[in-house]
Enzyme design. Sequence first.
Site, PDB file in Angstrom:
ATOM      1  N   ASP A   1      -5.387  -8.224  -3.133  1.00 15.47           N
ATOM      2  CA  ASP A   1      -5.566  -7.992  -1.705  1.00 15.47           C
ATOM      3  C   ASP A   1      -6.826  -8.653  -1.167  1.00 15.47           C
ATOM      4  OD1 ASP A   1      -5.495  -7.022   0.872  1.00 15.47           O
ATOM      5  OD2 ASP A   1      -5.176  -4.952   0.331  1.00 15.47           O
TER       6      ASP A   1
ATOM      7  N   HIS B   1       0.831  -1.197   0.000  1.00 10.99           N
ATOM      8  CA  HIS B   1       0.000   0.000   0.000  1.00 10.99           C
ATOM      9  C   HIS B   1       0.870   1.253   0.000  1.00 10.99           C
ATOM     10  CE1 HIS B   1      -3.398  -2.613   0.402  1.00 10.99           C
ATOM     11  NE2 HIS B   1      -3.064  -2.991   1.615  1.00 10.99           N
TER      12      HIS B   1
END
Length: 445
Positions: free
Chosen positions: A317, A269
Amino acid sequence: MKRLHAELALLPGGFAREVLIAWDEQGRLTEVQPDAARPEGAELIAGLVVPGLPNLHSHAFQRAFAGLTEYRGSTQDSFWTWRDLMYRFAGAITPDELEAIATQLYVEMLRAGYTSVCEFHYVHHDAAGRPYANPAEMSLRLVAAARRAGIGLTMLPVLYQTSGFGAEPPREDQKRFLNDVAGLLRIVEALRAQGVRSGVAPHSLRAVPPAALKDLLDGIAAIDAGAPIHIHVAEQMQEVDDCLAWSGQRPVQWLLDHAPVDERWCLVHATHLDAAEREQAARRGAVIGLAPSTEANLGDGLFDLPAWHGAWGIGSDSHASVDAAEELRLLEYGQRLARQQRNVSVAEAMWSAAVAGGAQAAGRPVAGLAVGQQADFVLLADAMLDGLAPAERLASHVFASHRREAVHEVWVGGRRVVHDGRHAEAEAAERGFLAARARLREALR
């Protein structure tokens, strides 16, 4: 020796025509030759061949509740309210259900253009928080799912110890995740004994205290000095603020100052970086792991891609979307919205960057159509792409989705795992997934 002759292919140097691709019994490319005559016996494939994309960040079990949290659960929903719901699923899942969910997910990944996956795995223990008779039970279920589906795999067992910065005690609903360093490294060793490429994942700075982080890094270096290391970092502004309150530093800056961050590291991220953090992380060679569909779904924020001058890759994810092209599209469209301009990047450059960064993060030779790399590649062959130049075909696939199936064939390690858009395990995997999800939903009522 296996050989095929591609009409068009995306090579590290750009698009090429009449490309001879050959690989050995181990699935490693031995020849990638453009402008080549087609040898006798080589299969001819029409369309555009592109390297398969590594999916550098996956929590497989979360596929089971994708789409089930899209309702207002509080005055203002956030990542943190979503996490509470996710923990309920994590607390209920069994080994059989995890394997069924992961098998369906990995089949979906292959059909969407991913050819390998980095599994960031933290549900280690049973529902009471006790280790299974084999502490690697849940990790090995993911290995079994990947082998059944035929996708390449890097396993990243996750170290999780605390609920917040400053060694806050873990929550009751985190008990399935918890390990000491020695226990986590035993899982790594068990995976390596099965021939699985493995690294480690300190979950986050809030979940791994400094002393445990050092011990983990020393331990994995003794096992494999080149093992991949992945960590969630700077995903949410609350995380940044909490790290500042704890240490006086932003999380990525703290990590750069206190850990040997280098090309083995994937900063997952890293949504909220400042200019100094970007410059230092790029200079150290770290990969940024982006998951645009999840980051959008959770309201994380937007990574400033043009300001980043290092390696990056993509992952699905939480699997709100399982579509390699869509991740690239969302990433680039976000940059357009932020800058109010078009074509901040182009499909060829983005695809090639995601392949290179994903291979680095995976710690496996999956860096594209080049001699010595694995024979992982995808054929894009949709009639709606006919008559277009190679760059236009790829750009149409990435930026002009019309809900068509352009991924026609997929090879992993030289083995065709998707043929004519179909995977041999698709129907059985779907049945297993639906049964597992139904059981989980019933258990959580």
